[in-house]
Write an enzyme that holds these catalytic residues in place. Sequence first.
Site, mmCIF file in Angstrom:
data_model
loop_
_atom_site.group_PDB
_atom_site.id
_atom_site.type_symbol
_atom_site.label_atom_id
_atom_site.label_comp_id
_atom_site.label_asym_id
_atom_site.label_seq_id
_atom_site.Cartn_x
_atom_site.Cartn_y
_atom_site.Cartn_z
ATOM 1 N N ASN A 181 12.752 4.567 5.207
ATOM 2 C CA ASN A 181 11.863 3.509 5.675
ATOM 3 C C ASN A 181 10.673 4.135 6.382
ATOM 4 O O ASN A 181 10.768 5.238 6.918
ATOM 5 C CB ASN A 181 12.597 2.581 6.652
ATOM 6 C CG ASN A 181 11.759 1.382 7.057
ATOM 7 O OD1 ASN A 181 11.029 0.812 6.246
ATOM 8 N ND2 ASN A 181 11.851 0.994 8.318
ATOM 9 N N HIS B 60 7.819 3.321 9.444
ATOM 10 C CA HIS B 60 7.591 2.424 10.580
ATOM 11 C C HIS B 60 6.330 2.862 11.309
ATOM 12 O O HIS B 60 6.134 4.061 11.543
ATOM 13 C CB HIS B 60 8.789 2.463 11.538
ATOM 14 C CG HIS B 60 8.647 1.499 12.675
ATOM 15 N ND1 HIS B 60 8.803 0.144 12.518
ATOM 16 C CD2 HIS B 60 8.328 1.699 13.985
ATOM 17 C CE1 HIS B 60 8.601 -0.458 13.687
ATOM 18 N NE2 HIS B 60 8.304 0.464 14.583
ATOM 19 N N GLY C 111 21.246 -0.044 12.336
ATOM 20 C CA GLY C 111 20.394 -0.635 13.363
ATOM 21 C C GLY C 111 19.004 -0.960 12.843
ATOM 22 O O GLY C 111 18.709 -0.815 11.651
ATOM 23 N N VAL C 112 18.131 -1.392 13.756
ATOM 24 C CA VAL C 112 16.741 -1.702 13.417
ATOM 25 C C VAL C 112 15.872 -0.525 13.859
ATOM 26 O O VAL C 112 15.673 -0.303 15.055
ATOM 27 C CB VAL C 112 16.277 -3.011 14.103
ATOM 28 C CG1 VAL C 112 14.805 -3.272 13.797
ATOM 29 C CG2 VAL C 112 17.126 -4.185 13.641
ATOM 30 N N THR D 212 0.825 -1.212 0.000
ATOM 31 C CA THR D 212 0.000 0.000 0.000
ATOM 32 C C THR D 212 0.859 1.261 0.000
ATOM 33 O O THR D 212 0.478 2.267 -0.612
ATOM 34 C CB THR D 212 -0.971 0.025 1.188
ATOM 35 O OG1 THR D 212 -0.249 0.119 2.408
ATOM 36 C CG2 THR D 212 -1.851 -1.222 1.189
ATOM 37 N N ASN D 213 2.004 1.228 0.667
ATOM 38 C CA ASN D 213 2.893 2.383 0.592
ATOM 39 C C ASN D 213 3.518 2.498 -0.795
ATOM 40 O O ASN D 213 3.712 3.603 -1.300
ATOM 41 C CB ASN D 213 3.977 2.299 1.678
ATOM 42 C CG ASN D 213 3.472 2.816 3.017
ATOM 43 O OD1 ASN D 213 3.129 3.983 3.162
ATOM 44 N ND2 ASN D 213 3.430 1.931 4.005
#
Length: 219
Positions: A120, A122, A156-157, A26-27
């Site tokens: 990204n 989130h 990192g995450v 969807t993004n």
Amino acid sequence: MRIDAGRLATPEAPLRLGVLVSGRGTNLQALLDATASGAIPARIVVVLSDRAGAPALERARRAGVPAAHLDPRAFPDRASFDACLARRLEEAGVELVCLAGFMRVLTPDFVRRFRHRILNVHPSLLPAFAGKDAQAQAIAYGVKLSGCTIHLVDEGVDTGPIVLQAAVEVRDDDTPESLAARILPHEHRLYVEAVRLFASRRLVLEGRRVRILPEEAPA
């Protein structure tokens, strides 16, 4: 330092995007719609997925965008898979990598290869509730506000510098699914805006802080 592709994108010379996906997309669809309408001076030149049946791949193909599945099981380790991923992006001339529901942690070598050129999305207000099941984490913790974050990817995450955020109320009767559904439209809106800011060279990184430059008035 400015965060950009080293040039100002224009409708005549749009920013070249590569999108990595694992799921519904969807993004990805929000970015496809924004590029097709001219809302952002960008063009998606390739979509890659680690999952063969990801609906996002079909979204890309319907839009006429080259899309491919790369099977991680065909590679001996994460590093070799990510190296192939990076080569495919570079061969397509990608200037900005957009993670849109990509469910793999990228290796440090991949991140260094596209330093400050990976975005990204989130579904939480980072640094809270990084990693998987962010909506469930937010409900379990009892926060009153959650939301979404667009950030630069580092080693990192979900730890990279924050570009944009939007807050969403967490209701007493929320489930992870209902909270995710209310967050999702904000993800779509913010992702398009983040790409627009990157394309227009309006992002400046100062330590961990991303500063947004004012829009220049037309000449």
